[in-house]
Each structure stands twice: as structure tokens, then as C-alpha cells.
Design a protein around this motif. Structure first.
Motif, PDB file in Angstrom:
ATOM      1  N   GLN A 114       0.828  -1.202   0.000  1.00 54.00           N
ATOM      2  CA  GLN A 114       0.000   0.000   0.000  1.00 54.00           C
ATOM      3  C   GLN A 114       0.867   1.259   0.000  1.00 54.00           C
ATOM      4  O   GLN A 114       0.598   2.217  -0.731  1.00 54.00           O
ATOM      5  N   TYR A 115       1.915   1.256   0.794  1.00 50.29           N
ATOM      6  CA  TYR A 115       2.817   2.418   0.831  1.00 50.29           C
ATOM      7  C   TYR A 115       3.513   2.615  -0.506  1.00 50.29           C
ATOM      8  O   TYR A 115       3.704   3.750  -0.948  1.00 50.29           O
ATOM      9  N   SER A 116       3.899   1.525  -1.153  1.00 46.11           N
ATOM     10  CA  SER A 116       4.586   1.660  -2.442  1.00 46.11           C
ATOM     11  C   SER A 116       3.656   2.229  -3.516  1.00 46.11           C
ATOM     12  O   SER A 116       4.118   2.881  -4.457  1.00 46.11           O
ATOM     13  N   GLN A 117       2.338   2.011  -3.356  1.00 44.76           N
ATOM     14  CA  GLN A 117       1.379   2.609  -4.292  1.00 44.76           C
ATOM     15  C   GLN A 117       1.182   4.098  -4.004  1.00 44.76           C
ATOM     16  O   GLN A 117       1.084   4.910  -4.935  1.00 44.76           O
ATOM     17  N   ASP A 118       1.147   4.451  -2.727  1.00 46.20           N
ATOM     18  CA  ASP A 118       0.905   5.841  -2.344  1.00 46.20           C
ATOM     19  C   ASP A 118       2.162   6.703  -2.440  1.00 46.20           C
ATOM     20  O   ASP A 118       2.078   7.914  -2.680  1.00 46.20           O
ATOM     21  N   ALA A 119       3.322   6.101  -2.214  1.00 43.46           N
ATOM     22  CA  ALA A 119       4.599   6.827  -2.243  1.00 43.46           C
ATOM     23  C   ALA A 119       5.563   6.046  -3.129  1.00 43.46           C
ATOM     24  O   ALA A 119       6.152   5.051  -2.683  1.00 43.46           O
ATOM     25  N   GLN A 157       8.509   6.326  -3.975  1.00 46.28           N
ATOM     26  CA  GLN A 157       9.894   6.152  -3.535  1.00 46.28           C
ATOM     27  C   GLN A 157      10.067   4.971  -2.589  1.00 46.28           C
ATOM     28  O   GLN A 157      11.193   4.563  -2.286  1.00 46.28           O
ATOM     29  N   VAL A 158       8.948   4.408  -2.110  1.00 45.16           N
ATOM     30  CA  VAL A 158       9.010   3.234  -1.237  1.00 45.16           C
ATOM     31  C   VAL A 158       8.911   1.976  -2.089  1.00 45.16           C
ATOM     32  O   VAL A 158       7.998   1.836  -2.912  1.00 45.16           O
ATOM     33  N   ARG A 159       9.854   1.054  -1.882  1.00 47.01           N
ATOM     34  CA  ARG A 159       9.848  -0.183  -2.667  1.00 47.01           C
ATOM     35  C   ARG A 159      10.143  -1.368  -1.750  1.00 47.01           C
ATOM     36  O   ARG A 159      11.024  -1.288  -0.884  1.00 47.01           O
ATOM     37  N   MET A 160       9.400  -2.444  -1.914  1.00 46.94           N
ATOM     38  CA  MET A 160       9.622  -3.655  -1.129  1.00 46.94           C
ATOM     39  C   MET A 160      10.538  -4.598  -1.894  1.00 46.94           C
ATOM     40  O   MET A 160      10.325  -4.877  -3.078  1.00 46.94           O
ATOM     41  N   ILE A 161      11.560  -5.104  -1.194  1.00 48.21           N
ATOM     42  CA  ILE A 161      12.497  -6.069  -1.745  1.00 48.21           C
ATOM     43  C   ILE A 161      12.326  -7.369  -0.978  1.00 48.21           C
ATOM     44  O   ILE A 161      12.274  -7.372   0.254  1.00 48.21           O
ATOM     45  N   ASP A 162      12.221  -8.477  -1.683  1.00 47.13           N
ATOM     46  CA  ASP A 162      12.100  -9.772  -1.004  1.00 47.13           C
ATOM     47  C   ASP A 162      13.436 -10.183  -0.389  1.00 47.13           C
ATOM     48  O   ASP A 162      14.503 -10.040  -1.004  1.00 47.13           O
ATOM     49  N   ASN A 163      13.353 -10.717   0.841  1.00 49.21           N
ATOM     50  CA  ASN A 163      14.531 -11.218   1.543  1.00 49.21           C
ATOM     51  C   ASN A 163      14.270 -12.665   1.962  1.00 49.21           C
ATOM     52  O   ASN A 163      13.879 -12.940   3.093  1.00 49.21           O
TER      53      ASN A 163
END
Length: 350
Positions: A53-58, A60-66
């Protein structure tokens, strides 16, 4: 300037939203391009949905799998994906000043160091948390490391979190993916041995939320002690002698107890009494030292937290020492072909 903020996390649904909100409100130079890379260790508590949700709204936020699910592999995944000239590590359990990123970059530019950061300041919640945070600030408890001195500015052997030029990782490599704990200490030790410099600035301000229970603290510091042995084994050297003091303390207690039992079993009762008296004297002196170390916090803590503070300090030392001994035992077993560390030393404590 391009800046990449890297954050390892796993199962942080309760904290990640508030943390990202504060991060998005950082005071930045208008010419900077900042990306926020959250390396998620395949969370199963709803954290990933929050991050999407944050990556859609902002953007510059990106989730990387770990998929490695530990801090070192998360940091490596985020750093590898980062586009920034400057890499700044942050943590979801820390509250940051509005100018945190700004001061990190300034310190990096003015000090000429390879890694910069601020002092490691703890603020606990609840009775136990406040006592744990107070012990965290005590030189007696932490060995006098400069990282806990809120006023110190200068070169250090390690620093909280960190801020680097991207070229530093090209020169000395990434974090050791084999280390569940102490990956920061190992990286900084490696950096120093390669001729690098680490700088602490009190203008880089943040507060860390420590564990809120004695059991969680004990497990955390057992893991720190256990994985410190792995760092020493890798480099065949000590970063600081303060790291071995707890294991010498705990080891002396265990050896004394073993001698008492053995002497009693063999009929040497006088010898057992002498060893027991020496052990009791030593522990009494240690307890008085814990009480003396707690007294400076009399004005900042209520009487209940102050009362349990000496015991909390002992937990820091004993847990670390037991973990270190377990690491030494594991090292000996590894030489004979034994398997991986027990889950007690590999599972995250948050």
C-alpha cells in the motif's frame, strides 16, 4: 545526489507504518533523490500488505524480497538493488530526528570517514523496558563503548546503523550472510582492517526501543554472545577485549561450581568450602558493583525500575557470557562435523 535508505524487516505490521510515515517526513535537500528500500523477510503477519500500500501511495518506497529472512541477507538484497551514491541503513524499531538523513550526509562529507552514524540511544517502554534502557546506557553494563556515549564525536570501532558511500561496499564487500547477529560489528571490523574509518556524530540523533521483557533481553544477548564467536573465528582476532569479559565472568562461576561439586563428591569438603566461600565473595562484590552502577540513574528512574536495574545489568552480562560459551562449544562441535546452530541462536527475537 541519489540516496538509498535500506531497511531490513520481518513481521513488523505494528511498527512499519508509523516508521515509514516518519521517514517520509524527513527534512531533505531539494536536489536529493531519495529511495526507500524495505527488505522484507517474507513476513506472514500482514507487513507485506502494508508495504504494498505504501509503495502505491509513495513511489519512492519499494519492497524487496529477503528469502534469507535475517538482517544480513536483507541488507545485502536492498544494497544490491539500491541506485544511490549514498546508502543509509535504518531500523523500524528506532525513532529518528527530522534531520537524521541530512546529518548523516553532512557527517559523511565533513569527516571523510567510510561509515558514519549517531550514538546508540535507548528509550524503553514500561517498567522493564525503562530498566533495560538504563542498563544499556551504563558503561559498566556495556563495557564503556563510545557508541553509547551521546556526547562523543570522533572515530569509533563500530557505530549504530550506518551511512556509507556506495563505493565502500564495492571495496570491502557486503554483510556476511552467515551471521544472524553481529553482522554490523563484523562489517565494521572488516572495514577497519581494510584501512577504513568509522565516525560518530552526536548531531545524528535517534532513539532505539529495546526489548520489553527480561526473557527477550536474555535471548537477544545470548545470540549476540554466540555470534561474536563466529566473528572472532572468521577474522582470528578480537575487535575489543571488552567482548570477552562476560565469558570470563560466567566461565569462572561455572568452573567454581564444578570444582565444588567435584571436591564434595571426592570427600574434599574443606576444599569445597574454600571454593564456595571464594565464589560467594566474588558474587557479592559483583552484586555491589551492579548496585553502584545503578545509583547514577536514581534521579531518572522511579524506585521500582531502579530496584530491578542491578538484576537487569546482570542479565546483560550472564546472557552474553553463556551465549559466548555456547558459541565456543559449537565451534568445537563444528570441528568434529556437527550440524547448524540450534534455533535458539538463529530465530529472531522480535
Amino acid at each position: 545526489m541519489k540516496i538509498s535508505v535500506v531497511i531490513p524487516c520481518r513481521n513488523e505490521k505494528r511498527h512499519i507504518g508509523e516508521f515509514l510515515d516518519s521517514l517520509l517526513m524527513q527534512e531533505l535537500d531539494r536536489d536529493w533523490q531519495v529511495e526507500i528500500l524495505v527488505a522484507d523477510g517474507l513476513s506472514d503477519d500482514g507487513t507485506r500488505e502494508v508495504l504494498r500500500q505504501y509503495s502505491q501511495d509513495a513511489p519512492q518506497v519499494r519492497m524487496i524480497d529477503n528469502p534469507g529472512r535475517i538482517v544480513s541477507t536483507g541488507l545485502n538484497a536492498a544494497i544490491t538493488a539500491a541506485a544511490g551514491d549514498v546508502i543509509i541503513r535504518m531500523d523500524a524499531h528506532t525513532v529518528y530526528a527530522r534531520d537524521y538523513i541530512l546529518e548523516c550526509v553532512r557527517a559523511l562529507q565533513t569527516s571523510g570517514a567510510d561509515n558514519v552514524g549517531g550514538p546508540w540511544v535507548a528509550e524503553g517502554r514500561g517498567l522493564i523496558g525503562r530498566a533495560i534502557a538504563a542498563a544499556f546506557r551504563s558503561p559498566f553494563c556495556t563495557g564503556g563503548g563510545k557508541a553509547h556515549d551521546v556526547n562523543y564525536e570522533g572515530e569509533v570501532d563500530t557505530v549504530y546503523l550506518g551511512c556509507w558511500l556506495r563505493s565502500v561496499f564495492d571495496r570491502v564487500g557486503l554483510f556476511d550472510p552467515q551471521l544472524v547477529r553481529n553482522q554490523d560489528d563484523e562489517f565494521n571490523f572488516r572495514l577497519l582492517r581494510a584501512g577504513g574509518r568509522i565516525w560518530q556524530s552526536p548531531r545524528i540523533k535517534s532513539t532505539y526501543t529495546p526489548r520489553a521483557s527480561i526473557a527477550a533481553l536474555f535471548r537477544q544477548y545470548m545470540q549476540y554472545g554466540f555470534w561474536k564467536v563466529a566473528v572472532i573465528r572468521k577474522h582470528r582476532a578480537l575487535a575489543s577485549w571488552r567482548h570477552v569479559v562476560p565469558v570470563l565472568f560466567v566461565g569462572s562461576i561455572l568452573v567454581s561450581l564444578a570444582l565444588i561439586v567435584l571436591a564434595a563428591a571426592l570427600g574434599f569438603s574443606t576444599f569445597a568450602v574454600v571454593i564456595g566461600a571464594a565464589l560467594a565473595t566474588g558474587l557479592s562484590v559483583y552484586f555491589l558493583a551492579c548496585v553502584a552502577a545503578a545509583l547514577p540513574f536514581a534521579r531518572s528512574l522511579d524506585w521500582r525500575a531502579l530496584l530491578i536495574l542491578p538484576g537487569v545489568m546482570a542479565v546483560y552480562h550472564i546472557a552474553y557470557g553463556l551465549g559466548f560459551l555456547a558459541g565456543m562449544l559449537k565451534l568445537a562441535r563444528r570441528a568434529s562435523g556437527e550440524g547448524a546452530p540450534d534455533r535458539l541462536f538463529t530465530a529472531l527475537t522480535r
